[in-house]
Scaffold this motif. Structure first.
Motif, PDB file in Angstrom:
ATOM      1  N   TYR A  99      16.378   7.989   1.532  1.00  0.00           N
ATOM      2  CA  TYR A  99      15.485   8.649   2.472  1.00  0.00           C
ATOM      3  C   TYR A  99      14.115   8.891   1.839  1.00  0.00           C
ATOM      4  CZ  TYR A  99      19.818   9.358   4.989  1.00  0.00           C
ATOM      5  OH  TYR A  99      21.013   9.142   5.647  1.00  0.00           O
ATOM      6  N   LEU A 100      14.124   9.225   0.575  1.00  0.00           N
ATOM      7  CA  LEU A 100      12.872   9.404  -0.142  1.00  0.00           C
ATOM      8  C   LEU A 100      12.142   8.067  -0.266  1.00  0.00           C
ATOM      9  CD1 LEU A 100      10.962  11.234  -1.659  1.00  0.00           C
ATOM     10  CD2 LEU A 100      12.397  10.974  -3.695  1.00  0.00           C
ATOM     11  N   LYS A 101      12.906   7.009  -0.528  1.00  0.00           N
ATOM     12  CA  LYS A 101      12.303   5.682  -0.654  1.00  0.00           C
ATOM     13  C   LYS A 101      11.682   5.251   0.676  1.00  0.00           C
ATOM     14  CE  LYS A 101      13.979   2.798  -3.574  1.00  0.00           C
ATOM     15  NZ  LYS A 101      14.781   1.832  -4.348  1.00  0.00           N
ATOM     16  N   ARG A 102      12.354   5.538   1.782  1.00  0.00           N
ATOM     17  CA  ARG A 102      11.790   5.211   3.099  1.00  0.00           C
ATOM     18  C   ARG A 102      10.458   5.935   3.307  1.00  0.00           C
ATOM     19  NH1 ARG A 102      16.836   5.882   7.362  1.00  0.00           N
ATOM     20  NH2 ARG A 102      18.252   4.362   6.426  1.00  0.00           N
ATOM     21  N   ALA A 103      10.424   7.221   2.933  1.00  0.00           N
ATOM     22  CA  ALA A 103       9.202   8.003   3.112  1.00  0.00           C
ATOM     23  C   ALA A 103       8.058   7.457   2.257  1.00  0.00           C
ATOM     24  CB  ALA A 103       9.465   9.472   2.766  1.00  0.00           C
ATOM     25  N   VAL A 104       8.371   7.069   1.028  1.00  0.00           N
ATOM     26  CA  VAL A 104       7.345   6.508   0.136  1.00  0.00           C
ATOM     27  C   VAL A 104       6.814   5.194   0.710  1.00  0.00           C
ATOM     28  CG1 VAL A 104       6.945   5.502  -2.141  1.00  0.00           C
ATOM     29  CG2 VAL A 104       8.229   7.639  -1.927  1.00  0.00           C
ATOM     30  N   LEU A 105       7.705   4.338   1.190  1.00  0.00           N
ATOM     31  CA  LEU A 105       7.284   3.062   1.764  1.00  0.00           C
ATOM     32  C   LEU A 105       6.448   3.258   3.014  1.00  0.00           C
ATOM     33  CD1 LEU A 105      10.617   1.137   1.221  1.00  0.00           C
ATOM     34  CD2 LEU A 105       8.421   0.560   0.176  1.00  0.00           C
ATOM     35  N   THR A 106       6.789   4.259   3.813  1.00  0.00           N
ATOM     36  CA  THR A 106       5.978   4.572   4.992  1.00  0.00           C
ATOM     37  C   THR A 106       4.566   4.962   4.581  1.00  0.00           C
ATOM     38  OG1 THR A 106       7.913   5.290   6.258  1.00  0.00           O
ATOM     39  CG2 THR A 106       5.770   6.088   7.004  1.00  0.00           C
ATOM     40  N   SER A 107       4.447   5.741   3.519  1.00  0.00           N
ATOM     41  CA  SER A 107       3.135   6.134   3.018  1.00  0.00           C
ATOM     42  C   SER A 107       2.353   4.931   2.496  1.00  0.00           C
ATOM     43  CB  SER A 107       3.273   7.178   1.907  1.00  0.00           C
ATOM     44  OG  SER A 107       3.822   8.377   2.418  1.00  0.00           O
ATOM     45  N   LEU A 108       3.023   4.077   1.742  1.00  0.00           N
ATOM     46  CA  LEU A 108       2.356   2.882   1.221  1.00  0.00           C
ATOM     47  C   LEU A 108       1.883   1.975   2.363  1.00  0.00           C
ATOM     48  CD1 LEU A 108       4.623   1.946  -1.831  1.00  0.00           C
ATOM     49  CD2 LEU A 108       2.474   3.215  -1.826  1.00  0.00           C
ATOM     50  N   LYS A 109       2.709   1.862   3.379  1.00  0.00           N
ATOM     51  CA  LYS A 109       2.310   1.060   4.550  1.00  0.00           C
ATOM     52  C   LYS A 109       1.044   1.620   5.183  1.00  0.00           C
ATOM     53  CE  LYS A 109       4.184   1.848   8.507  1.00  0.00           C
ATOM     54  NZ  LYS A 109       5.116   1.994   9.645  1.00  0.00           N
ATOM     55  N   SER A 110       0.978   2.932   5.339  1.00  0.00           N
ATOM     56  CA  SER A 110      -0.190   3.562   5.945  1.00  0.00           C
ATOM     57  C   SER A 110      -1.451   3.331   5.122  1.00  0.00           C
ATOM     58  CB  SER A 110       0.044   5.072   6.096  1.00  0.00           C
ATOM     59  OG  SER A 110       1.143   5.328   6.937  1.00  0.00           O
ATOM     60  N   ILE A 111      -1.286   3.245   3.815  1.00  0.00           N
ATOM     61  CA  ILE A 111      -2.440   3.034   2.934  1.00  0.00           C
ATOM     62  C   ILE A 111      -2.882   1.578   2.954  1.00  0.00           C
ATOM     63  CG2 ILE A 111      -3.217   3.086   0.519  1.00  0.00           C
ATOM     64  CD1 ILE A 111      -1.279   5.513   0.172  1.00  0.00           C
ATOM     65  N   VAL A 112      -1.942   0.636   2.776  1.00  0.00           N
ATOM     66  CA  VAL A 112      -2.338  -0.777   2.649  1.00  0.00           C
ATOM     67  C   VAL A 112      -2.934  -1.334   3.934  1.00  0.00           C
ATOM     68  CG1 VAL A 112      -0.609  -1.226   0.865  1.00  0.00           C
ATOM     69  CG2 VAL A 112      -0.047  -1.697   3.248  1.00  0.00           C
ATOM     70  N   LYS A 113      -2.533  -0.820   5.074  1.00  0.00           N
ATOM     71  CA  LYS A 113      -3.036  -1.382   6.327  1.00  0.00           C
ATOM     72  C   LYS A 113      -4.495  -1.018   6.585  1.00  0.00           C
ATOM     73  CE  LYS A 113      -1.448   0.346  10.220  1.00  0.00           C
ATOM     74  NZ  LYS A 113      -0.540   0.911  11.247  1.00  0.00           N
ATOM     75  N   GLN A 114      -5.033  -0.048   5.871  1.00  0.00           N
ATOM     76  CA  GLN A 114      -6.385   0.422   6.157  1.00  0.00           C
ATOM     77  C   GLN A 114      -7.463  -0.580   5.756  1.00  0.00           C
ATOM     78  OE1 GLN A 114      -7.379   2.794   7.934  1.00  0.00           O
ATOM     79  NE2 GLN A 114      -5.692   4.249   8.067  1.00  0.00           N
ATOM     80  N   SER A 115      -7.290  -1.270   4.630  1.00  0.00           N
ATOM     81  CA  SER A 115      -8.321  -2.213   4.181  1.00  0.00           C
ATOM     82  C   SER A 115      -7.792  -3.039   3.016  1.00  0.00           C
ATOM     83  CB  SER A 115      -9.581  -1.468   3.737  1.00  0.00           C
ATOM     84  OG  SER A 115      -9.386  -0.840   2.484  1.00  0.00           O
ATOM     85  N   PRO A 116      -8.430  -4.181   2.739  1.00  0.00           N
ATOM     86  CA  PRO A 116      -8.028  -4.964   1.559  1.00  0.00           C
ATOM     87  C   PRO A 116      -8.142  -4.165   0.261  1.00  0.00           C
ATOM     88  CG  PRO A 116      -9.459  -6.269   2.990  1.00  0.00           C
ATOM     89  CD  PRO A 116      -9.469  -4.871   3.524  1.00  0.00           C
ATOM     90  N   GLU A 117      -9.151  -3.323   0.186  1.00  0.00           N
ATOM     91  CA  GLU A 117      -9.346  -2.519  -1.022  1.00  0.00           C
ATOM     92  C   GLU A 117      -8.189  -1.542  -1.230  1.00  0.00           C
ATOM     93  OE1 GLU A 117     -12.786  -4.515   0.153  1.00  0.00           O
ATOM     94  OE2 GLU A 117     -11.704  -2.990   1.326  1.00  0.00           O
ATOM     95  N   MET A 118      -7.723  -0.945  -0.146  1.00  0.00           N
ATOM     96  CA  MET A 118      -6.593  -0.026  -0.253  1.00  0.00           C
ATOM     97  C   MET A 118      -5.318  -0.776  -0.643  1.00  0.00           C
ATOM     98  SD  MET A 118      -7.614   3.088   0.274  1.00  0.00           S
ATOM     99  CE  MET A 118      -8.921   2.491  -0.818  1.00  0.00           C
TER     100      MET A 118
END
Length: 367
Positions: A99-118
């Protein structure tokens, strides 16, 4: 104060921390609260919450980071500058928890989708290794989250797609196409499309992993989402070269793709006609394969039934077919393709669909 009182104090402290973390996670999902949260130093507080001894508190903190980052690129940049990325990735390594891993991956997804730099920042923080390992997990929710991160990363540009390939993601995404859970297959297929679309080299990586037969099989699945995602992925492969289009054909996509071009779901029809378009553009022989299989009728029907952007692939497909030679132009005319293109031109005159219809009409030549 006795031992029971001491224990009660610590229980109250943990309950208060838990309540606070849950409240922050909830507030982070409200756009009107973001500015106030930042003014209250929420990023600094999340640093501590991500290091908490309680997995529940860590999980809520990770969700809060993701919701904040998904709000906008400037907020995502603040998250990265606050060094929350490394904290996110390291907490799961210290305490494996799905469950913690799912939450971390959700956060990473939110960051990477914002821009190539992110996306690059996530890679630089060691996020790619974490995501690749997550894709090998048994839990389907973890696999979904990992595939999402890889797809959003590769979507940005060729360089990032190449990094995803270099990390060994493509064979694992191909394996994910064979999972029993439909959601996992949908997201894995989408990620492969985001990789393949950029260049012949990235598409070749998907071919080399043996993904095409699984994608053809997925395109026949009863689930409409999986059908259209698989068809779009095959389009992303076929568009680059004639050899790649022929590989897709040899995997058995005909006559299935022609059937899907008449599917009741408009988005499935668009996905199928997109694949047809990418195949027929390469050569008169491939265009004739579609014509002889009855493809002109389904393309014309798709133009008549679909509206707006969903018409575009079929409109362009008719233009590509007609443009190869006069014989194929005659086939388009006899199949009432000119009338369908004229309808699209009339109804979509003020947007790019009308321009595409005009171009396709110009490709019809009988001399």
């Amino acid at each position: 104060m006795g031992p029971r009182s001491v224990s009660q104090v610590f229980q109250q402290f943990q309950a208060a921390r838990t309540q606070f973390a849950q409240a922050i996670a909830e507030l982070a999902g409200r756009p009107d609260c973001i500015e106030q949260l930042l003014q209250e130093n929420v990023l600094g507080l999340l640093q501590g919450l991500l290091s908490d001894v309680s997995p529940t508190i860590q999980q809520n903190a990770a969700l809060a980071v993701g919701r904040l980052a998904s709000h906008s690129l400037p907020v995502a940049e603040l998250v990265v500058r606050a060094d929350l990325l490394r904290k996110l990735i390291s907490i799961e390594a210290d305490r494996p928890n799905r469950y913690l891993k799912r939450a971390v991956l959700t956060s990473l997804k939110s960051i990477v989708k914002q821009s190539p730099e992110m996306a690059k920042a996530v890679i630089s923080s060691g996020g790619m290794d974490f995501v690749i390992s997550a894709l090998e997990e048994f839990d389907s929710g973890v696999k979904e989250g990992a595939a999402f991160v890889l797809g959003f990363t590769a979507r940005h540009n060729l360089a990032l797609a190449t990094e995803v390939i270099g990390a060994g993601a493509v064979p694992l995404l191909t394996l994910a196409l064979q999972e029993p859970e439909v959601n996992v297959r949908v997201i894995a297929s989408s990620a492969l499309s985001d990789i393949a679309k950029h260049s012949p080299e990235t598409a070749q990586a998907v071919l080399d992993a043996g993904a095409v037969p699984h994608l053809v099989r997925a395109s026949g699945n009863p689930d409409a989402r999986l059908r259209r995602t698989a068809l779009f992925t095959l389009s992303s492969i076929s568009k680059h070269t004639m050899d790649m289009a022929e590989t897709v054909i040899e995997a058995g996509i005909f006559p299935l793709v022609l059937e899907h071009a008449g599917h009741p779901d408009e988005l499935v029809r668009k996905a199928a006609t997109s694949l047809i378009k990418e195949i027929v553009k390469h050569s008169p022989e491939l265009a004739r394969l579609v014509v002889e299989g009855g493809g002109l009728g389904v393309l014309v029907n798709s133009i008549v039934r679909n509206k707006g952007e969903n018409r575009l692939p079929a409109v362009l497909a008719l233009g590509y077919i007609a443009g190869h030679n006069p014989a194929l132009s005659f086939s388009v005319i006899y199949s009432k393709g000119v009338e369908a293109l004229a309808l699209a031109l009339d109804e979509e005159a003020e947007n790019g669909i009308g321009a595409a219809a005009a171009w396709s009409l110009g490709c019809v030549h009988v001399k």
